[in-house]
Design a protein around this motif. Structure first.
Motif, PDB file in Angstrom:
ATOM      1  N   HIS A 120       0.785  -1.260  -0.225  1.00 30.80           N
ATOM      2  CA  HIS A 120       0.044   0.087   0.054  1.00 30.80           C
ATOM      3  C   HIS A 120       0.674   1.279  -0.109  1.00 30.80           C
ATOM      4  N   PHE A 121       1.980   1.153  -0.350  1.00 30.91           N
ATOM      5  CA  PHE A 121       3.098   2.209  -0.401  1.00 30.91           C
ATOM      6  C   PHE A 121       2.552   3.501  -1.393  1.00 30.91           C
ATOM      7  N   LEU A 122       1.787   2.952  -2.226  1.00 29.27           N
ATOM      8  CA  LEU A 122       1.042   3.886  -3.163  1.00 29.27           C
ATOM      9  C   LEU A 122       0.010   4.933  -2.589  1.00 29.27           C
ATOM     10  N   ASP A 123      -0.273   4.667  -1.424  1.00 31.67           N
ATOM     11  CA  ASP A 123      -1.299   5.662  -0.642  1.00 31.67           C
ATOM     12  C   ASP A 123      -0.500   6.723  -0.188  1.00 31.67           C
ATOM     13  N   SER A 124       0.575   7.019  -0.131  1.00 29.97           N
ATOM     14  CA  SER A 124       1.599   8.004   0.309  1.00 29.97           C
ATOM     15  C   SER A 124       1.932   8.803  -0.981  1.00 29.97           C
ATOM     16  N   LEU A 125       1.764   8.364  -2.289  1.00 35.83           N
ATOM     17  CA  LEU A 125       1.965   9.176  -3.430  1.00 35.83           C
ATOM     18  C   LEU A 125       0.884   9.950  -3.885  1.00 35.83           C
ATOM     19  N   LYS A 126       1.091  11.436  -3.936  1.00 36.78           N
ATOM     20  CA  LYS A 126      -0.163  12.314  -4.066  1.00 36.78           C
ATOM     21  C   LYS A 126       0.041  12.945  -5.442  1.00 36.78           C
ATOM     22  N   GLU A 127       1.010  12.955  -6.240  1.00 38.13           N
ATOM     23  CA  GLU A 127       1.220  13.862  -7.464  1.00 38.13           C
ATOM     24  C   GLU A 127       2.365  13.263  -8.225  1.00 38.13           C
ATOM     25  N   PHE A 128       2.488  13.546  -9.545  1.00 36.45           N
ATOM     26  CA  PHE A 128       3.464  13.383 -10.395  1.00 36.45           C
ATOM     27  C   PHE A 128       4.728  14.115  -9.994  1.00 36.45           C
ATOM     28  N   ASN A 129       5.795  13.839 -11.021  1.00 37.50           N
ATOM     29  CA  ASN A 129       6.985  14.489 -10.544  1.00 37.50           C
ATOM     30  C   ASN A 129       6.872  16.222 -10.345  1.00 37.50           C
ATOM     31  N   ARG A 130       7.366  16.837  -9.417  1.00 38.09           N
ATOM     32  CA  ARG A 130       6.935  18.311  -9.091  1.00 38.09           C
ATOM     33  C   ARG A 130       7.399  19.161 -10.280  1.00 38.09           C
ATOM     34  N   LYS A 131       8.524  18.622 -11.118  1.00 41.55           N
ATOM     35  CA  LYS A 131       9.034  19.368 -12.076  1.00 41.55           C
ATOM     36  C   LYS A 131       8.212  19.636 -13.320  1.00 41.55           C
ATOM     37  N   LEU A 132       6.924  18.859 -13.341  1.00 38.29           N
ATOM     38  CA  LEU A 132       6.090  18.998 -14.455  1.00 38.29           C
ATOM     39  C   LEU A 132       5.619  20.606 -14.447  1.00 38.29           C
TER      40      LEU A 132
END
Length: 304
Positions: A120-132
Protein backbone atom coordinates in the motif's frame (compact mmCIF):
# COMPACT_ATOMS: atom_id res chain seq x y z
CA UNK A 1 25.96 -22.49 -2.55
CA UNK A 2 26.31 -19.54 -4.91
CA UNK A 3 24.01 -16.57 -4.36
CA UNK A 4 23.44 -13.52 -6.59
CA UNK A 5 21.99 -10.31 -5.15
CA UNK A 6 20.18 -7.98 -7.55
CA UNK A 7 20.04 -4.37 -6.36
CA UNK A 8 19.78 -0.85 -7.72
CA UNK A 9 23.23 0.18 -6.57
CA UNK A 10 26.30 -1.25 -4.81
CA UNK A 11 26.64 2.04 -2.92
CA UNK A 12 25.12 1.42 0.56
CA UNK A 13 24.70 5.15 1.11
CA UNK A 14 22.13 5.56 -1.67
CA UNK A 15 19.18 4.27 0.36
CA UNK A 16 17.65 1.56 2.50
CA UNK A 17 17.48 -1.14 -0.18
CA UNK A 18 21.14 -0.63 -1.05
CA UNK A 19 22.19 -0.73 2.60
CA UNK A 20 20.25 -3.94 3.22
CA UNK A 21 21.79 -5.45 0.08
CA UNK A 22 25.28 -4.55 1.26
CA UNK A 23 24.64 -5.91 4.73
CA UNK A 24 22.99 -9.10 3.45
CA UNK A 25 25.77 -9.85 0.97
CA UNK A 26 28.51 -9.30 3.56
CA UNK A 27 26.82 -11.56 6.09
CA UNK A 28 26.22 -14.30 3.52
CA UNK A 29 29.91 -14.09 2.62
CA UNK A 30 30.80 -14.32 6.31
CA UNK A 31 28.56 -17.40 6.60
CA UNK A 32 30.60 -19.15 3.93
CA UNK A 33 28.55 -18.61 0.77
CA UNK A 34 29.89 -17.35 -2.54
CA UNK A 35 28.11 -14.07 -3.23
CA UNK A 36 27.76 -12.30 -6.58
CA UNK A 37 26.48 -8.77 -7.17
CA UNK A 38 24.25 -7.41 -9.93
CA UNK A 39 23.75 -3.64 -9.99
CA UNK A 40 21.78 -1.37 -12.27
CA UNK A 41 23.77 1.79 -11.72
CA UNK A 42 27.51 1.23 -11.43
CA UNK A 43 30.35 -1.23 -11.79
CA UNK A 44 32.63 -2.59 -9.10
CA UNK A 45 35.29 -0.07 -10.12
CA UNK A 46 33.12 2.77 -8.78
CA UNK A 47 34.32 2.04 -5.24
CA UNK A 48 36.06 -1.20 -4.37
CA UNK A 49 34.97 -1.03 -0.72
CA UNK A 50 31.35 -1.51 -1.82
CA UNK A 51 32.11 -4.75 -3.67
CA UNK A 52 35.23 -6.27 -2.11
CA UNK A 53 33.22 -9.13 -0.55
CA UNK A 54 31.64 -10.23 -3.86
CA UNK A 55 33.17 -13.04 -5.86
CA UNK A 56 32.19 -11.20 -9.05
CA UNK A 57 29.90 -8.33 -10.10
CA UNK A 58 28.21 -6.93 -13.19
CA UNK A 59 26.27 -3.80 -14.07
CA UNK A 60 23.19 -4.41 -16.22
CA UNK A 61 19.73 -2.99 -16.87
CA UNK A 62 17.32 -5.81 -16.04
CA UNK A 63 14.56 -4.32 -18.22
CA UNK A 64 16.49 -4.55 -21.50
CA UNK A 65 15.95 -8.26 -22.20
CA UNK A 66 14.20 -8.25 -25.53
CA UNK A 67 17.03 -6.22 -27.08
CA UNK A 68 19.70 -8.64 -25.90
CA UNK A 69 20.85 -6.12 -23.35
CA UNK A 70 20.94 -6.24 -19.56
CA UNK A 71 18.54 -9.12 -19.12
CA UNK A 72 20.58 -11.35 -21.43
CA UNK A 73 23.77 -10.32 -19.65
CA UNK A 74 22.24 -11.25 -16.29
CA UNK A 75 21.08 -14.63 -17.57
CA UNK A 76 24.54 -15.34 -18.97
CA UNK A 77 26.13 -14.19 -15.71
CA UNK A 78 23.91 -16.59 -13.75
CA UNK A 79 24.67 -19.53 -16.02
CA UNK A 80 28.42 -18.89 -16.30
CA UNK A 81 28.78 -18.63 -12.51
CA UNK A 82 26.48 -21.55 -11.69
CA UNK A 83 24.31 -19.37 -9.48
CA UNK A 84 21.98 -21.37 -7.23
CA UNK A 85 19.86 -18.57 -5.76
CA UNK A 86 18.87 -15.18 -7.22
CA UNK A 87 17.76 -12.64 -4.58
CA UNK A 88 15.83 -9.76 -6.13
CA UNK A 89 15.75 -6.57 -4.04
CA UNK A 90 13.91 -4.38 -6.58
CA UNK A 91 10.73 -3.12 -4.91
CA UNK A 92 8.67 -2.36 -8.06
CA UNK A 93 7.72 -5.78 -9.50
CA UNK A 94 7.05 -4.59 -13.04
CA UNK A 95 10.70 -3.51 -13.31
CA UNK A 96 11.88 -7.13 -13.20
CA UNK A 97 9.02 -9.31 -14.53
CA UNK A 98 10.69 -10.09 -17.85
CA UNK A 99 13.98 -10.78 -16.11
CA UNK A 100 12.39 -13.16 -13.58
CA UNK A 101 10.57 -14.98 -16.36
CA UNK A 102 13.82 -15.28 -18.30
CA UNK A 103 15.65 -16.71 -15.26
CA UNK A 104 12.78 -19.09 -14.50
CA UNK A 105 12.63 -20.33 -18.08
CA UNK A 106 16.32 -20.57 -18.99
CA UNK A 107 18.22 -21.35 -15.79
CA UNK A 108 18.03 -23.73 -12.84
CA UNK A 109 18.35 -20.84 -10.43
CA UNK A 110 15.90 -20.42 -7.53
CA UNK A 111 14.30 -16.97 -7.24
CA UNK A 112 13.68 -15.12 -3.98
CA UNK A 113 11.81 -11.81 -4.13
CA UNK A 114 12.33 -9.48 -1.18
CA UNK A 115 9.56 -6.94 -0.61
CA UNK A 116 10.86 -4.11 1.57
CA UNK A 117 7.75 -1.94 1.40
CA UNK A 118 4.06 -2.43 2.08
CA UNK A 119 1.97 -3.07 -1.05
CA UNK A 120 0.00 0.00 0.00
CA UNK A 121 2.99 2.32 -0.41
CA UNK A 122 1.12 4.02 -3.25
CA UNK A 123 -1.20 5.56 -0.66
CA UNK A 124 1.55 8.04 0.17
CA UNK A 125 2.01 9.14 -3.45
CA UNK A 126 -0.05 12.23 -4.18
CA UNK A 127 1.31 13.70 -7.41
CA UNK A 128 3.50 13.30 -10.47
CA UNK A 129 7.03 14.66 -10.51
CA UNK A 130 6.91 18.24 -9.22
CA UNK A 131 9.03 19.37 -12.16
CA UNK A 132 6.02 19.07 -14.46
CA UNK A 133 5.07 22.59 -15.66
CA UNK A 134 1.48 22.45 -14.33
CA UNK A 135 -0.15 23.84 -11.16
CA UNK A 136 0.23 21.54 -8.17
CA UNK A 137 -3.54 21.25 -7.60
CA UNK A 138 -3.98 20.07 -11.20
CA UNK A 139 -1.01 17.74 -10.84
CA UNK A 140 -2.64 16.10 -7.81
CA UNK A 141 -6.08 15.85 -9.40
CA UNK A 142 -4.77 14.14 -12.55
CA UNK A 143 -2.51 11.84 -10.54
CA UNK A 144 -5.39 10.70 -8.30
CA UNK A 145 -7.31 9.49 -11.36
CA UNK A 146 -4.19 7.98 -12.96
CA UNK A 147 -3.32 6.12 -9.77
CA UNK A 148 -6.73 4.48 -9.48
CA UNK A 149 -7.19 3.64 -13.15
CA UNK A 150 -3.64 2.76 -14.21
CA UNK A 151 -0.98 2.56 -11.50
CA UNK A 152 -2.73 0.44 -8.87
CA UNK A 153 -4.15 -2.17 -11.34
CA UNK A 154 -0.71 -2.38 -12.98
CA UNK A 155 0.99 -2.90 -9.63
CA UNK A 156 -1.53 -5.56 -8.51
CA UNK A 157 -1.02 -7.58 -11.67
CA UNK A 158 2.77 -7.26 -11.48
CA UNK A 159 2.85 -8.32 -7.80
CA UNK A 160 0.80 -11.41 -8.63
CA UNK A 161 2.99 -12.36 -11.61
CA UNK A 162 6.21 -11.80 -9.63
CA UNK A 163 4.90 -14.04 -6.85
CA UNK A 164 4.05 -16.80 -9.32
CA UNK A 165 7.54 -16.62 -10.85
CA UNK A 166 9.33 -16.72 -7.49
CA UNK A 167 10.24 -19.76 -5.42
CA UNK A 168 9.83 -17.65 -2.27
CA UNK A 169 8.72 -14.11 -1.48
CA UNK A 170 9.96 -12.43 1.69
CA UNK A 171 8.15 -9.52 3.33
CA UNK A 172 9.11 -7.42 6.34
CA UNK A 173 6.44 -8.48 8.82
CA UNK A 174 3.63 -10.90 9.48
CA UNK A 175 0.92 -8.35 8.69
CA UNK A 176 2.46 -7.79 5.25
CA UNK A 177 1.59 -11.38 4.31
CA UNK A 178 -2.14 -10.63 4.50
CA UNK A 179 -1.66 -7.22 2.87
CA UNK A 180 0.20 -8.63 -0.13
CA UNK A 181 -2.06 -11.67 -0.59
CA UNK A 182 -5.18 -9.49 -0.56
CA UNK A 183 -3.71 -6.67 -2.64
CA UNK A 184 -2.44 -8.99 -5.39
CA UNK A 185 -5.28 -11.51 -5.01
CA UNK A 186 -2.88 -14.40 -4.60
CA UNK A 187 -4.29 -17.90 -5.00
CA UNK A 188 -2.13 -19.17 -2.15
CA UNK A 189 0.41 -17.89 0.37
CA UNK A 190 2.56 -21.04 0.50
CA UNK A 191 5.62 -19.18 -0.80
CA UNK A 192 5.16 -16.12 1.42
CA UNK A 193 7.30 -15.69 4.52
CA UNK A 194 8.40 -12.80 6.67
CA UNK A 195 11.78 -11.75 8.01
CA UNK A 196 11.86 -8.55 10.03
CA UNK A 197 13.87 -5.71 8.53
CA UNK A 198 17.56 -6.13 9.28
CA UNK A 199 19.60 -3.17 10.45
CA UNK A 200 22.65 -2.55 8.35
CA UNK A 201 24.92 -2.32 11.36
CA UNK A 202 24.71 -3.51 14.95
CA UNK A 203 24.24 -0.44 17.11
CA UNK A 204 24.49 -2.52 20.29
CA UNK A 205 27.86 -4.14 19.62
CA UNK A 206 29.64 -1.85 17.14
CA UNK A 207 33.13 -1.51 18.55
CA UNK A 208 33.38 2.25 18.12
CA UNK A 209 29.90 3.12 19.36
CA UNK A 210 29.10 0.22 21.69
CA UNK A 211 26.44 0.79 24.29
CA UNK A 212 23.71 -1.17 26.01
CA UNK A 213 20.23 -0.18 24.92
CA UNK A 214 18.78 -1.68 28.09
CA UNK A 215 20.76 0.76 30.27
CA UNK A 216 18.30 3.63 30.80
CA UNK A 217 21.09 5.87 32.08
CA UNK A 218 22.63 5.83 28.61
CA UNK A 219 19.57 7.61 27.18
CA UNK A 220 20.06 10.59 29.46
CA UNK A 221 23.73 10.98 28.53
CA UNK A 222 22.92 11.41 24.85
CA UNK A 223 22.47 14.82 23.27
CA UNK A 224 19.05 16.44 22.91
CA UNK A 225 18.86 15.56 19.23
CA UNK A 226 15.95 14.17 17.24
CA UNK A 227 17.37 12.37 14.22
CA UNK A 228 15.93 11.73 10.77
CA UNK A 229 18.20 9.63 8.59
CA UNK A 230 17.35 8.50 5.08
CA UNK A 231 17.00 9.35 1.42
CA UNK A 232 15.26 12.69 0.83
CA UNK A 233 12.60 11.42 -1.55
CA UNK A 234 9.47 12.82 0.05
CA UNK A 235 6.93 10.56 -1.68
CA UNK A 236 8.70 7.56 -0.12
CA UNK A 237 10.03 8.97 3.17
CA UNK A 238 7.56 11.80 3.97
CA UNK A 239 10.12 14.08 5.59
CA UNK A 240 7.51 16.85 5.30
CA UNK A 241 5.69 15.16 8.20
CA UNK A 242 8.79 15.50 10.37
CA UNK A 243 8.98 19.20 9.52
CA UNK A 244 5.28 19.59 10.41
CA UNK A 245 5.90 17.77 13.69
CA UNK A 246 8.83 20.08 14.46
CA UNK A 247 6.69 23.11 13.61
CA UNK A 248 3.90 22.05 16.00
CA UNK A 249 5.75 20.62 18.95
CA UNK A 250 9.20 22.15 19.11
CA UNK A 251 9.62 24.94 21.63
CA UNK A 252 12.50 27.29 20.83
CA UNK A 253 15.27 27.28 23.46
CA UNK A 254 14.10 24.00 25.00
CA UNK A 255 17.50 22.54 24.11
CA UNK A 256 16.33 20.09 21.46
CA UNK A 257 17.66 20.09 17.90
CA UNK A 258 16.48 18.35 14.74
CA UNK A 259 19.14 16.81 12.48
CA UNK A 260 18.11 15.59 9.02
CA UNK A 261 20.81 13.37 7.56
CA UNK A 262 20.59 12.30 3.93
CA UNK A 263 20.31 13.67 0.42
CA UNK A 264 17.99 13.26 -2.52
CA UNK A 265 15.85 14.81 -5.19
CA UNK A 266 13.56 16.65 -2.76
CA UNK A 267 16.18 18.25 -0.54
CA UNK A 268 15.74 21.73 -2.01
CA UNK A 269 11.95 21.50 -1.69
CA UNK A 270 12.19 20.36 1.95
CA UNK A 271 14.69 23.10 2.84
CA UNK A 272 12.32 25.66 1.32
CA UNK A 273 9.41 24.17 3.27
CA UNK A 274 11.38 24.47 6.52
CA UNK A 275 12.07 28.14 5.79
CA UNK A 276 8.40 28.82 4.99
CA UNK A 277 7.43 27.30 8.33
CA UNK A 278 10.10 29.47 10.01
CA UNK A 279 11.56 26.47 11.82
CA UNK A 280 14.36 26.88 14.35
CA UNK A 281 17.10 24.60 15.68
CA UNK A 282 17.23 22.26 12.71
CA UNK A 283 19.85 21.32 10.12
CA UNK A 284 20.01 19.46 6.81
CA UNK A 285 23.37 17.70 7.05
CA UNK A 286 23.55 15.85 3.72
CA UNK A 287 24.54 12.24 3.07
CA UNK A 288 26.96 10.35 5.30
CA UNK A 289 29.03 7.19 5.22
CA UNK A 290 28.97 7.05 9.02
CA UNK A 291 25.34 6.76 10.21
CA UNK A 292 26.51 4.99 13.39
CA UNK A 293 27.84 8.25 14.80
CA UNK A 294 24.49 10.00 14.46
CA UNK A 295 22.61 7.14 16.09
CA UNK A 296 25.12 7.00 18.91
CA UNK A 297 24.70 10.65 19.92
CA UNK A 298 20.95 11.16 19.32
CA UNK A 299 18.26 10.50 21.91
CA UNK A 300 15.35 10.02 19.50
CA UNK A 301 15.18 8.53 16.01
CA UNK A 302 12.18 9.83 14.00
CA UNK A 303 10.39 7.55 11.54
CA UNK A 304 7.52 8.50 9.22
Amino acid sequence: MRIAIHTYSFNPNVGGIERVGNNLSRNLKYAGYEVFGISKNETASSNSSWTEHYTDTICANSQDIENGGGGGIIRTFIIDNNIDVFINLYFLPYETLELLNDIKTNTRCKIINVKQVSPHFLDSLKEFNRKLPIPRCLNRSIFAVYKQLVHIPKLKKAERMAYELSDATVVLGKTFIDELSQFARLKDIDKLMYIHNCTSFDITTHTEFAYQVSDKREFHTKQLIMLSLGRLCNSHKRIDRILEFWHRFHSVNDGWKLEIVGDGEDRAMLELLAKKKKLKDYAFLGATENPQGYFAKSRIFLMT
